[in-house]
Design an enzyme around this catalytic site. Structure first.
Site, short mmCIF file in Angstrom:
data_model
loop_
_atom_site.label_atom_id
_atom_site.label_comp_id
_atom_site.label_asym_id
_atom_site.label_seq_id
_atom_site.Cartn_x
_atom_site.Cartn_y
_atom_site.Cartn_z
N LYS A 166 36.46 39.28 39.86
CA LYS A 166 36.51 40.72 40.11
C LYS A 166 35.32 41.41 39.40
CE LYS A 166 41.43 40.39 40.91
NZ LYS A 166 42.77 41.03 40.82
N ASN B 280 38.68 34.38 41.09
CA ASN B 280 38.09 35.65 41.46
C ASN B 280 37.87 36.47 40.19
OD1 ASN B 280 37.32 38.09 42.59
ND2 ASN B 280 39.35 38.59 43.36
N GLU C 41 42.44 44.55 46.97
CA GLU C 41 41.77 45.67 46.29
C GLU C 41 40.70 46.29 47.19
OE1 GLU C 41 42.69 43.54 42.04
OE2 GLU C 41 40.67 43.46 42.87
N HIS D 213 40.11 41.16 50.35
CA HIS D 213 41.01 41.17 49.19
C HIS D 213 41.81 42.47 49.19
CE1 HIS D 213 42.30 41.33 44.98
NE2 HIS D 213 42.14 40.02 44.96
N GLY E 222 48.43 41.21 39.16
CA GLY E 222 48.19 41.95 37.93
C GLY E 222 49.42 42.62 37.36
N SER F 269 49.36 36.08 40.92
CA SER F 269 49.57 35.80 39.49
C SER F 269 49.95 34.35 39.22
CB SER F 269 50.63 36.75 38.90
OG SER F 269 50.17 38.09 38.93
N GLU G 89 48.28 36.96 49.34
CA GLU G 89 48.41 37.79 48.15
C GLU G 89 49.61 38.72 48.29
OE1 GLU G 89 44.29 39.26 46.57
OE2 GLU G 89 44.53 39.89 48.64
#
Length: 256
Positions: free
Chosen positions: A12, A10, A100, A98, A176, A216, A170
């Site tokens: 992003k 991904n 985010e 996702h 991150g 991660s 996730e």
């Protein structure tokens, strides 16, 4: 049941068209061995980079995905992209829900469900993201949160279609941050996800669904994570932005 490992990058909000083309060309140069046919390799660039990446990936084993999809075929939805637009652009996969998107743009289980249905109707291969926040994990709510997301996000999907959906777990607290769930913790959570899928769709369908780890994953932990019985690959962020780190991760996931 043997499920084919899927490693999806991904990107992003990274990579211009030229940069995306360069990255795919570098990946192609490294992924020449027929042994890579044993897994699915996907890259998901931003919308403006899709055309260049599709062209660069043509004829290779690299598949292309998008990072979002709208539930409507067309209309007054500024900034959104429809399934037909993605199909015309040459996209095969699409990420939905996702963390985010949920955090910054108001995605809910209901909108995830609507986007998923649009993707399935168009013949796209969905990668549907679910996962808990740090405070939810620390509060012992991980299983409750995931069950709610699964039941809401996959409501009304047939077992036949669900078997083709990829689920990406996730742990939001590990994205991150450099934190990663241990293989045992990740496996325990993936097993719960598969248990909930079995409750909704039956054991046979649940056994076919591929569940990625999206917290991660890097080259130094990919092998141990993918070796777990219910972890079928990874949804990769930062490590997917450079050819050397992405290929190293892929190799480790393959046990190569």
């Amino acid at each position: 049941m043997s499920r084919k490992v899927i490693i999806a990058g991904n990107w992003k909000m990274n990579k211009t068209a030229a940069e995306g083309r360069e990255l795919v060309e570098a990946l192609k140069a490294e992924l020449t061995c027929s042994c890579y046919d044993q897994l699915d390799i996907v890259v998901c660039p931003p919308f403006t980079t899709i055309g260049a990446v599709v062209e660069a990936a043509r004829g290779s084993r690299i598949k292309v995905g998008a990072q979002n999809i709208h539930w409507a075929a067309n209309g007054a939805f500024t900034g959104e992209i429809s399934a037909d637009m993605l199909k015309t652009a040459g996209v095969e996969y699409v990420i939905i829900g996702h963390s985010e998107r949920r955090q910054y743009f108001g995605e809910t289980d209901a909108t995830v469900n609507s986007r998923l249905k649009a993707a399935i109707a168009a013949g796209l291969k969905p990668i549907v993201c679910i996962g808990e926040l740090l405070e939810e994990r620390e509060g012992g709510l991980t299983e409750k949160v995931l069950t709610t997301q699964i039941r809401g996000g996959f409501d009304g999907i047939s077992g036949e279609k669900m078997a083709e959906v990829v689920v990406a777990y996730e742990p939001v607290w590990a994205i991150g941050t450099g934190k990663t769930a241990t293989p045992d913790i990740a496996q325990e959570t993936h097993a719960h996800i598969r248990k909930e899928l079995a409750a909704m769709f039956g054991e046979e369908v649940a056994a076919k669904v591929r569940i990625q780890y999206g917290g991660s994953m890097k080259a130094d932990n990919a092998r141990e994570l993918v070796a777990q019985p219910d972890i079928d690959g990874g949804l990769i962020g930062g490590a997917a932005l450079k050819a050397d780190s992405f290929v190293a991760l892929i190799n480790e996931a393959m046990g190569k």
